[in-house]
Design an enzyme around this catalytic site. Structure first.
Site, PDB file in Angstrom:
ATOM      1  N   LYS A  83       0.835  -1.197   0.000  1.00  0.00           N
ATOM      2  CA  LYS A  83       0.000   0.000   0.000  1.00  0.00           C
ATOM      3  C   LYS A  83       0.870   1.247   0.000  1.00  0.00           C
ATOM      4  O   LYS A  83       1.882   1.313   0.712  1.00  0.00           O
ATOM      5  CB  LYS A  83      -0.915  -0.018   1.228  1.00  0.00           C
ATOM      6  CG  LYS A  83      -1.923   1.127   1.283  1.00  0.00           C
ATOM      7  CD  LYS A  83      -2.797   1.000   2.519  1.00  0.00           C
ATOM      8  CE  LYS A  83      -3.850   2.091   2.593  1.00  0.00           C
ATOM      9  NZ  LYS A  83      -4.706   1.946   3.801  1.00  0.00           N
ATOM     10  N   SER A 160      -9.438   2.013   3.223  1.00  0.00           N
ATOM     11  CA  SER A 160      -8.542   2.712   2.333  1.00  0.00           C
ATOM     12  C   SER A 160      -7.508   1.792   1.670  1.00  0.00           C
ATOM     13  O   SER A 160      -6.755   2.235   0.802  1.00  0.00           O
ATOM     14  CB  SER A 160      -7.804   3.807   3.112  1.00  0.00           C
ATOM     15  OG  SER A 160      -6.965   3.263   4.126  1.00  0.00           O
ATOM     16  N   SER A 184      -9.840  -0.071   7.340  1.00  0.00           N
ATOM     17  CA  SER A 184      -9.250   0.063   6.011  1.00  0.00           C
ATOM     18  C   SER A 184      -8.664  -1.213   5.432  1.00  0.00           C
ATOM     19  O   SER A 184      -8.382  -1.266   4.239  1.00  0.00           O
ATOM     20  CB  SER A 184      -8.173   1.150   6.033  1.00  0.00           C
ATOM     21  OG  SER A 184      -8.742   2.420   6.207  1.00  0.00           O
TER      22      SER A 184
END
Length: 480
Positions: A83, A160, A184
């Site tokens: 990420k 996210s 997330s």
């Protein structure tokens, strides 16, 4: 490996066995992933950076280690994505924001999770998308655009860690490492039909410290619970750069799952479908009820409970938006219409306008709510080993929206009622697929959440693995 499968759909556990036997080479597996990324990423938009040269180099080094019988462990040669909130040496970390520039830094530091993956021999394919600074529960940003759900490209991947979930679900990455400050990891795992685990706070070290403080966790995103346990073992352990980091575990989670675990006799499970304030779509409710039936069939003692909680979102907002306000303040006056607000996600600017100006008293009041919730959950876990809830109350909604189209609230927390409470408490929580919702004409994954007492991550993994084994998931392939 099933003969009908291509290598990019193998689990990490399957890849390790195939590398050991010589049936597959890390080079061919990475090549297949890179080719698939070339074809499919333009539509899904999971990756914001792909480094084919570095991935191929690392795959060749892994292949040589396997040939020499010197593999570094079960992730040696396994393709992984990162990420774009984690510092990664050699690659810029731009966090989905136009406020950052690749030339701002030399990018020479690995975050602890990235360092551990390299040490384990994992092959890093590239970086995957995040909303700006990881601020919301879907994944789109001014810098990278919209990340879409592999099951239906008109739907959101969640967030996210939506780039991570989409990459794993689409077969563009065997594993991914995500962050979870309010759901997330678990939200996009649910929407994309994969496994996502938020460990006990401090189990996976973070550096630099998150602006969201002790709400923020890092953890694995995988296609199976077994892979999740293996990846957790690699990511876990002390790092002096994180003053909250727990000691390195003395027992491997993967070993716990290596023993017979399908029999849940004696396991005490509490079931709260709403936590007292949520509302679920009918198919989500049916799928979660079906999970409870399976757990009971496996021998668990299941008790429906009525927690009668009041929604702690207001306290969460104080802690969360205080963090994001500090982030934006570093780039200038967030109220300056000619300054930073022109460059950031409009939804972020509007959210900060709604949630700002908190006092020290506000922060302490929110912390008091958090502490009381932690006490209540500690008491609950004296009677129950695991709490079960839906992962999200709906399946994935339209891509490009921060909230469902019919939402009465503009806040992303309004449609994620079952995730952020357990960031407040720091407990381990895992999302696994629970079935599908085809009420809208397209079959979309749904997820169930298992929550455990702090430091009882292995109990959560054991229950999740038992359920997964009893009901093999059909949600393994989002996009072929």
């Amino acid at each position: 490996m099933d003969a009908t499968e291509t290598a990019r759909w193998c689990t990490a556990t399957e890849l390790n066995a195939a590398y050991t036997s010589g049936a597959l080479s890390p080079v061919e597996v990475v090549d297949e992933h890179l080719a698939a990324i070339d074809v499919q990423n333009p539509a899904v938009n999971a990756y914001c950076l792909v480094d084919a040269e570095a991935a191929t180099r690392d795959a060749r080094a892994s292949a040589e280690r396997h040939r020499a019988g010197r593999a570094l462990g079960p992730l040696d040669g396994v393709p992984v994505s990162v990420k774009d909130l984690f510092l990664t040496a050699g690659w810029p970390t731009l966090r989905g924001s136009e406020l950052l520039d690749p030339g701002d830094d030399a990018w020479t530091v690995d975050a602890p999770a990235v360092a551990r993956l390299r040490e384990a021999g994992a092959v890093l394919l590239g970086k995957v998308t995040t909303p700006e600074f990881g601020w919301k529960g879907v994944t789109d940003s001014p810098r990278q655009g919209i990340t879409r759900n592999p099951w239906s490209l008109d739907r959101t991947s969640g967030g996210s860690s939506g780039g991570s979930a989409a990459a794993v679900a689409a077969g563009l990455s065997t594993l991914s490492v995500g962050t979870d400050g309010g759901g997330s990891i678990r939200i996009p795992a649910s929407f994309c039909g994969i496994v996502g685990f938020k460990p006990t706070f401090g189990r996976v070290p973070l550096y630099p410290a998150s602006p969201f403080g002790t709400l923020a966790h890092a953890g694995p995103m995988t296609r199976t619970v077994a892979d999740c346990a293996v990846m957790l073992d690699v990511l876990s352990g002390f790092d002096s750069r994180d003053w909250w980091a727990m000691p390195t575990p003395t027992r491997r989670s993967a070993d716990v799952l290596g023993r017979p675990y399908q029999d849940l006799s004696g396991m005490r499970i509490a079931y709260s479908p709403t936590l007292g304030y949520g509302t679920n779509d009918p198919q989500v409710q049916r799928n979660t009820d079906a999970v409870i039936d399976v757990l009971a069939d496996l021998g668990a003692q299941v008790t429906p409970i009525d927690l009668r909680w009041e929604d702690p979102a207001w306290a969460y907002h104080i802690l969360w938006f205080s963090g994001i306000e500090v982030v934006l303040r570093a780039f200038g006056d967030i109220a300056d219409k000619g300054g930073v607000t022109e460059k950031i996600d409009p939804g972020l600017a509007q959210a900060v306008a709604r949630h700002h100006g908190f006092t020290a008293t506000d922060y302490l009041d929110a912390t008091a709510v958090r502490m009381a919730l932690g006490v209540e959950m500690g008491t609950l876990h004296e009677e129950f080993d695991v709490l079960v809830t839906p992962a999200t109350p709906t399946a994935a909604f339209e891509a490009g929206l921060d909230v469902p189209a019919d939402s009465a609230s503009p806040d992303w927390t309004s449609w994620t009622p079952y995730s952020y409470p357990f960031n407040l408490t720091g407990q381990p929580a895992i999302t696994v697929p629970s079935g599908f919702d085809d009420s809208g004409g397209t079959a979309l994954p749904t997820g169930v959440q298992f929550v455990g007492a702090r430091h009882h991550d292995d109990t959560v993994l054991r229950v999740a693995a038992a359920y997964e084994t009893a009901v093999p998931s059909a949600t393994r392939k989002g996009l072929r």
